[in-house]
Write a protein that holds these residues in place. Structure first.
Motif, PDB file in Angstrom:
ATOM      1  N   GLN A 152      -0.950  -3.479   7.680  1.00 11.14           N
ATOM      2  CA  GLN A 152      -0.790  -4.301   8.875  1.00 11.14           C
ATOM      3  C   GLN A 152       0.047  -3.525   9.883  1.00 11.14           C
ATOM      4  N   HIS A 160     -13.271  -7.011   6.310  1.00 17.94           N
ATOM      5  CA  HIS A 160     -13.012  -6.608   4.930  1.00 17.94           C
ATOM      6  C   HIS A 160     -12.053  -7.589   4.250  1.00 17.94           C
ATOM      7  N   GLN A 161     -12.298  -7.826   2.975  1.00 11.61           N
ATOM      8  CA  GLN A 161     -11.473  -8.739   2.176  1.00 11.61           C
ATOM      9  C   GLN A 161     -10.734  -8.006   1.064  1.00 11.61           C
ATOM     10  N   TYR A 162     -11.048  -6.746   0.857  1.00  7.08           N
ATOM     11  CA  TYR A 162     -10.442  -5.950  -0.210  1.00  7.08           C
ATOM     12  C   TYR A 162     -10.773  -4.492   0.063  1.00  7.08           C
ATOM     13  N   ARG A 205      -7.028  -7.996  -0.007  1.00  4.96           N
ATOM     14  CA  ARG A 205      -6.270  -8.050   1.237  1.00  4.96           C
ATOM     15  C   ARG A 205      -5.214  -9.138   1.127  1.00  4.96           C
ATOM     16  N   GLN A 244       0.273  -2.039   1.768  1.00  6.84           N
ATOM     17  CA  GLN A 244       0.239  -2.896   0.585  1.00  6.84           C
ATOM     18  C   GLN A 244       1.045  -2.321  -0.571  1.00  6.84           C
ATOM     19  N   ASN A 261      -5.593  -2.249   3.589  1.00  5.45           N
ATOM     20  CA  ASN A 261      -4.999  -3.572   3.783  1.00  5.45           C
ATOM     21  C   ASN A 261      -3.670  -3.517   4.521  1.00  5.45           C
TER      22      ASN A 261
END
Length: 264
Positions: A107, A205-207, A263, A120, A105
């Protein structure tokens, strides 16, 4: 070219230990178990020639592919890698291909020609991600880098575990080389490549952990893999099953925690 890409080295270790217990000398076998099948000479010295030859036989059916998109300090990622993925890979190495993509996750932004990463779980996670990306690049062979990464992720401190894990599982790779990669342009580019690969996932992806099986991610596959990856790999493989699947002599690894790192 290696005589064999390792195979399930823990099983080979057990076989060689049994031979030693029966009074059979190991001769010049001074290498760790995960290297015993890397050459015919070493396999002969470690008395595992037959096992290595069996594992090196060509396969008619492709192995099951498992891609893990993760971040180094996410508790759910560490649980899945340590309790499901690594034990399953050890037992089913000959029918399982594993790909590790440490980024998760995070950036990224680019400033003055260099990529900067926001992770994260903070700066230490960015460091852990980059260490593992460098290990994958420098060691190249999953049979060499996966034991090191497992050692790091299953220990008390991921970043602090690097040096002792290298000494045990990859003594041929110096800490200086890993540090140079992490602090230099190479590590920066490796993380950018992992960022691109993660952002290109479909569905996005969300997690994490985000698990892709044979090129596909679904919530059902994710749930089954998190709970019983060993059984899933045995079920999906189309060829003749190894004895671990056929006879069920080896129990499936313990279930991983079902939580995830969402995320942000």
């Amino acid at each position: 070219m290696p005589y064999l890409a390792m195979g399930p080295w823990l099983l080979l270790a057990a076989a060689c230990s049994f031979g030693a217990a029966m009074g059979e000398p190991r001769g010049a076998c001074n290498s760790p178990p995960h290297q015993w099948c890397r050459s015919r000479e070493l396999a002969r010295a470690c008395q595992v020639e037959q096992l290595c030859a069996q594992k090196a036989a060509p396969q008619k059916f492709p192995p099951v592919s498992v891609e893990l998109y993760y971040e180094s300090l996410c508790p759910a990622c560490r649980g899945f890698l340590s309790l499901q993925l690594f034990p399953t890979w050890v037992m089913l190495n000959e029918i399982l291909n594993v790909t590790l993509v440490p980024y998760g996750n995070a950036q990224e932004t680019k400033t003055e020609g260099k990529w900067h990463f926001d992770c994260q779980h903070g700066e230490e996670e960015c460091q852990g991600n980059m260490m593992e990306a460098c290990l994958i690049h420098l060691l190249e062979d999953v049979n060499l880098f996966f034991p090191v990464i497992f050692c790091m992720e299953s220990g008390s401190q991921v970043v602090g575990n690097l040096l002792p894990c290298l000494k045990v599982y990859a003594p041929e790779l110096s800490m200086d080389n890993v540090t140079a990669c992490v602090k230099g342009d190479l590590g920066n580019q490796l993380m950018h490549q992992n960022a691109q690969r993660t952002e290109a996932l479909k569905p996005q992806h969300q997690y994490v952990p985000w698990i892709v099986i044979n090129g596909e991610h679904t919530e059902k596959l994710q749930a089954v893999a998190m709970e019983a990856l060993f059984t899933l790999v045995c079920t999906l493989y189309k060829g003749e099953l190894p004895s671990a699947c056929q006879e069920k002599l080896l129990a499936s690894p313990s279930p991983s925690p079902q939580n995830t790192c969402l995320r942000y």
